[in-house]
Design a protein around this motif. Structure first.
Motif, PDB file in Angstrom:
ATOM      1  N   VAL A  69       0.529  -1.346   0.166  1.00 44.64           N
ATOM      2  CA  VAL A  69      -0.526   0.102   0.148  1.00 44.64           C
ATOM      3  C   VAL A  69       0.629   0.871   0.142  1.00 44.64           C
ATOM      4  O   VAL A  69       0.576   2.114  -0.709  1.00 44.64           O
ATOM      5  N   HIS A  70       1.825   1.696   0.990  1.00 44.06           N
ATOM      6  CA  HIS A  70       2.656   2.270   0.798  1.00 44.06           C
ATOM      7  C   HIS A  70       3.617   2.522  -0.560  1.00 44.06           C
ATOM      8  O   HIS A  70       3.462   3.858  -0.636  1.00 44.06           O
ATOM      9  N   LEU A  71       3.750   1.370  -1.365  1.00 43.45           N
ATOM     10  CA  LEU A  71       4.685   1.841  -2.432  1.00 43.45           C
ATOM     11  C   LEU A  71       3.505   2.009  -3.544  1.00 43.45           C
ATOM     12  O   LEU A  71       4.065   3.154  -4.231  1.00 43.45           O
ATOM     13  N   ILE A  72       2.416   1.908  -3.224  1.00 45.98           N
ATOM     14  CA  ILE A  72       1.322   2.307  -4.405  1.00 45.98           C
ATOM     15  C   ILE A  72       1.083   3.735  -4.592  1.00 45.98           C
ATOM     16  O   ILE A  72       1.097   4.388  -5.227  1.00 45.98           O
ATOM     17  N   ARG A  73       0.715   3.752  -2.967  1.00 40.24           N
ATOM     18  CA  ARG A  73       0.532   5.462  -3.060  1.00 40.24           C
ATOM     19  C   ARG A  73       1.686   6.379  -3.459  1.00 40.24           C
ATOM     20  O   ARG A  73       1.062   7.410  -3.598  1.00 40.24           O
ATOM     21  N   GLY A  74       2.375   5.658  -2.470  1.00 35.77           N
ATOM     22  CA  GLY A  74       3.950   6.414  -2.905  1.00 35.77           C
ATOM     23  C   GLY A  74       3.920   7.189  -4.327  1.00 35.77           C
ATOM     24  O   GLY A  74       4.972   8.148  -5.225  1.00 35.77           O
ATOM     25  N   ALA A  75       4.112   5.549  -5.804  1.00 34.97           N
ATOM     26  CA  ALA A  75       3.964   5.767  -6.910  1.00 34.97           C
ATOM     27  C   ALA A  75       3.529   7.427  -7.569  1.00 34.97           C
ATOM     28  O   ALA A  75       3.457   7.873  -7.783  1.00 34.97           O
ATOM     29  N   VAL A  76       2.235   6.298  -7.462  1.00 39.76           N
ATOM     30  CA  VAL A  76       0.986   7.601  -7.543  1.00 39.76           C
ATOM     31  C   VAL A  76       1.110   8.921  -7.566  1.00 39.76           C
ATOM     32  O   VAL A  76       0.545   9.621  -7.759  1.00 39.76           O
ATOM     33  N   SER A  77       1.407   9.506  -5.686  1.00 37.30           N
ATOM     34  CA  SER A  77       1.731  10.702  -5.629  1.00 37.30           C
ATOM     35  C   SER A  77       3.329  11.431  -6.016  1.00 37.30           C
ATOM     36  O   SER A  77       3.159  12.759  -6.246  1.00 37.30           O
ATOM     37  N   ALA A  78       4.038  10.568  -6.379  1.00 32.51           N
ATOM     38  CA  ALA A  78       5.392  10.969  -7.228  1.00 32.51           C
ATOM     39  C   ALA A  78       4.188  11.901  -8.851  1.00 32.51           C
ATOM     40  O   ALA A  78       5.316  13.023  -8.777  1.00 32.51           O
ATOM     41  N   PHE A 101     -10.500  19.571  -8.165  1.00 32.66           N
ATOM     42  CA  PHE A 101     -11.526  19.636  -7.185  1.00 32.66           C
ATOM     43  C   PHE A 101     -12.722  18.636  -8.000  1.00 32.66           C
ATOM     44  O   PHE A 101     -13.550  18.002  -6.797  1.00 32.66           O
ATOM     45  N   ILE A 102     -12.395  17.877  -9.005  1.00 28.89           N
ATOM     46  CA  ILE A 102     -13.069  16.635 -10.038  1.00 28.89           C
ATOM     47  C   ILE A 102     -12.147  15.365  -9.082  1.00 28.89           C
ATOM     48  O   ILE A 102     -12.894  14.747  -9.005  1.00 28.89           O
ATOM     49  N   ALA A 103     -11.027  15.912  -8.249  1.00 32.03           N
ATOM     50  CA  ALA A 103     -10.874  14.340  -7.174  1.00 32.03           C
ATOM     51  C   ALA A 103     -11.233  13.729  -6.231  1.00 32.03           C
ATOM     52  O   ALA A 103     -11.674  12.672  -5.962  1.00 32.03           O
ATOM     53  N   PRO A 104     -11.936  15.160  -5.926  1.00 34.37           N
ATOM     54  CA  PRO A 104     -12.620  13.942  -4.441  1.00 34.37           C
ATOM     55  C   PRO A 104     -14.622  13.538  -4.692  1.00 34.37           C
ATOM     56  O   PRO A 104     -14.694  12.705  -4.645  1.00 34.37           O
ATOM     57  N   LEU A 105     -14.819  14.165  -5.960  1.00 29.71           N
ATOM     58  CA  LEU A 105     -15.548  13.554  -6.875  1.00 29.71           C
ATOM     59  C   LEU A 105     -16.085  12.455  -7.416  1.00 29.71           C
ATOM     60  O   LEU A 105     -16.828  11.060  -7.021  1.00 29.71           O
ATOM     61  N   LEU A 106     -14.889  12.054  -8.031  1.00 26.25           N
ATOM     62  CA  LEU A 106     -14.192  10.518  -8.290  1.00 26.25           C
ATOM     63  C   LEU A 106     -14.453   9.622  -7.081  1.00 26.25           C
ATOM     64  O   LEU A 106     -14.103   8.392  -7.869  1.00 26.25           O
ATOM     65  N   ALA A 107     -13.012  10.548  -6.359  1.00 28.14           N
ATOM     66  CA  ALA A 107     -13.204   9.830  -5.135  1.00 28.14           C
ATOM     67  C   ALA A 107     -13.991   8.942  -3.916  1.00 28.14           C
ATOM     68  O   ALA A 107     -14.167   7.691  -3.548  1.00 28.14           O
ATOM     69  N   LEU A 108     -15.422   9.934  -4.751  1.00 29.94           N
ATOM     70  CA  LEU A 108     -16.482   9.307  -3.909  1.00 29.94           C
ATOM     71  C   LEU A 108     -16.880   8.050  -4.096  1.00 29.94           C
ATOM     72  O   LEU A 108     -17.201   6.585  -4.271  1.00 29.94           O
ATOM     73  N   PHE A 109     -16.512   7.759  -4.914  1.00 23.92           N
ATOM     74  CA  PHE A 109     -17.060   6.424  -6.229  1.00 23.92           C
ATOM     75  C   PHE A 109     -15.735   5.905  -6.782  1.00 23.92           C
ATOM     76  O   PHE A 109     -16.289   4.632  -6.268  1.00 23.92           O
ATOM     77  N   GLY A 110     -14.550   5.905  -6.208  1.00 30.33           N
ATOM     78  CA  GLY A 110     -13.854   5.153  -6.381  1.00 30.33           C
ATOM     79  C   GLY A 110     -13.563   4.801  -4.188  1.00 30.33           C
ATOM     80  O   GLY A 110     -13.699   3.534  -5.030  1.00 30.33           O
ATOM     81  N   TYR A 164      -4.881  12.150  -8.030  1.00 30.75           N
ATOM     82  CA  TYR A 164      -4.925  12.637  -6.746  1.00 30.75           C
ATOM     83  C   TYR A 164      -6.746  11.962  -6.109  1.00 30.75           C
ATOM     84  O   TYR A 164      -6.780  11.639  -5.150  1.00 30.75           O
ATOM     85  N   ALA A 165      -7.234  11.719  -7.173  1.00 27.28           N
ATOM     86  CA  ALA A 165      -9.367  10.727  -6.623  1.00 27.28           C
ATOM     87  C   ALA A 165      -8.494   9.554  -6.132  1.00 27.28           C
ATOM     88  O   ALA A 165      -8.918   8.771  -5.007  1.00 27.28           O
ATOM     89  N   TYR A 166      -7.585   8.619  -6.890  1.00 23.44           N
ATOM     90  CA  TYR A 166      -7.690   7.265  -6.219  1.00 23.44           C
ATOM     91  C   TYR A 166      -6.343   7.604  -4.936  1.00 23.44           C
ATOM     92  O   TYR A 166      -6.185   6.612  -4.724  1.00 23.44           O
ATOM     93  N   ASN A 167      -5.786   8.466  -5.088  1.00 15.96           N
ATOM     94  CA  ASN A 167      -5.002   8.654  -3.885  1.00 15.96           C
ATOM     95  C   ASN A 167      -5.721   9.013  -2.826  1.00 15.96           C
ATOM     96  O   ASN A 167      -5.362   8.450  -1.632  1.00 15.96           O
ATOM     97  N   ILE A 168      -6.564   9.744  -2.978  1.00 20.02           N
ATOM     98  CA  ILE A 168      -7.388   9.846  -1.601  1.00 20.02           C
ATOM     99  C   ILE A 168      -8.797   8.430  -1.669  1.00 20.02           C
ATOM    100  O   ILE A 168      -8.431   8.055  -0.028  1.00 20.02           O
ATOM    101  N   VAL A 169      -8.351   7.888  -1.935  1.00 18.26           N
ATOM    102  CA  VAL A 169      -8.517   6.111  -1.672  1.00 18.26           C
ATOM    103  C   VAL A 169      -7.547   5.552  -0.868  1.00 18.26           C
ATOM    104  O   VAL A 169      -7.921   4.789  -0.233  1.00 18.26           O
ATOM    105  N   LEU A 170      -7.008   5.734  -1.739  1.00 14.77           N
ATOM    106  CA  LEU A 170      -4.911   5.269  -0.887  1.00 14.77           C
ATOM    107  C   LEU A 170      -5.181   5.531   0.083  1.00 14.77           C
ATOM    108  O   LEU A 170      -4.271   4.612   1.378  1.00 14.77           O
ATOM    109  N   MET A 171      -5.017   6.444   0.402  1.00 16.36           N
ATOM    110  CA  MET A 171      -5.582   7.136   1.838  1.00 16.36           C
ATOM    111  C   MET A 171      -5.896   6.610   3.030  1.00 16.36           C
ATOM    112  O   MET A 171      -5.696   5.904   4.010  1.00 16.36           O
TER     113      MET A 171
END
Length: 294
Positions: A69-78, A101-110, A164-171
């Motif tokens: 999980v750390h590696l995936i989020r780190g790669a996405v964050s980079a 701000f499209i990120a939180p909306l996508l994160a809801l469904f992600g 970032y949408a994916y990052n919110i879910v990974l968070m």
């Protein structure tokens, strides 16, 4: 110890406020040093700082599943960070945050797809109201004269927003298996390792006068990571995602104060809708808290 949903929501809002303040420092540095050098040296400083916080108190190394999980989020964050700050140097802060701000909306469904979380009606309404505020802001931005460099910056920020949408879910996933100190350390470490791969070809040693802003940005990034990790360990991603919208208020403020970027009437109208959406989300009751040690 149990924490009320409102308090968890407030901590997430505080984390976003700290992160948005860091954005102002980063934009100034990117304009002087470039996106790559700024991110490399800021993240290196952050790795040292978070290492001093985490390593002396760690009890064991993360499991293989946690490291994944750390590696995936780190790669996405980079990818997210490079594209965002490259774009931020080319568009006003308020516009960059509005696009993101499209990120939180996508994160809801992600979150529903990846984490199997339910999507309460209140959370959907809150995000749609806030997203309408973003639409109002973008309507105002559309009245500006065309600018090719700004267009490229817009595309970069939109790409960052998808990450970032994916990052919110990974968070949320990361916060359930690791404490805030561990999250902050491995986030910084993995990003700096990824960025470091290009150092022999792209890196330049910054002037000593940039040291304090770089350390300051790293400190704010670390504090923000820890606050958000604490909050996401205790609140579902679909509940906390609307807090991202409050970043626009800070972006408008710092853009005006630091970079003399005016705040238009469209911006104020959009901000009002964003705040309304966050208030709707904050009133949610019956949130199931997830315990995690700080």
């Amino acid at each position: 110890m149990s924490r009320s949903p409102a308090f968890v929501f407030f901590v997430a809002v505080l984390g976003i406020a700290v992160f948005s303040s860091m954005d102002a420092i980063m934009k100034s540095l990117v304009l002087q040093l470039g996106a790559y050098d700024t991110l490399l040296w800021r993240t290196l400083a952050g790795t040292v700082l978070t290492g001093l916080i985490y390593l002396p108190r760690r009890t064991a190394w993360p499991s293989r599943a946690t490291m994944r999980v750390h590696l995936i989020r780190g790669a996405v964050s980079a990818v997210m960070a490079v594209t965002f700050f490259w774009g931020l140097a080319r568009v006003p802060m308020a516009q960059a945050i509005a696009l993101a701000f499209i990120a939180p909306l996508l994160a809801l469904f992600g979150a529903a797809f990846v984490l199997k979380e339910s999507i309460p009606r209140r959370a959907i309404v809150a995000s749609l109201v806030a997203f309408a505020g973003v639409g109002v802001i973008m309507l105002g931005q559309a009245t500006s004269a065309p600018n090719p460099d700004r267009f490229r910056g817009t595309v970069a920020v939109l790409l960052s927003a998808v990450c970032y949408a994916y990052n919110i879910v990974l968070m949320r996933q990361q916060a359930l298996v690791a404490g805030p100190r561990e999250v902050a350390f491995f986030q910084s470490l993995i990003v700096v390792v990824i960025l470091g791969l290009g150092a022999p070809f792209l890196a330049h040693v910054p002037d000593v006068r940039h040291a304090l802003p770089l350390v300051g940005a790293a400190t704010l990034a670390t504090v923000s990571l820890m606050l958000l990790a604490w909050a996401y360990a205790r609140g579902e991603a679909n509940y906390l995602a609307p807090t991202e919208y409050t970043g626009f208020i800070w972006a408008s403020l710092w853009g005006w104060v630091v970079f003399s970027e005016p705040v238009a009437s469209y911006t104020l109208a959009g901000a009002a809708l964003i705040i309304t959406g966050c208030l709707i989300a904050a009133r949610r009751r019956g949130q199931e808290n997830v315990e995690a040690a700080f």
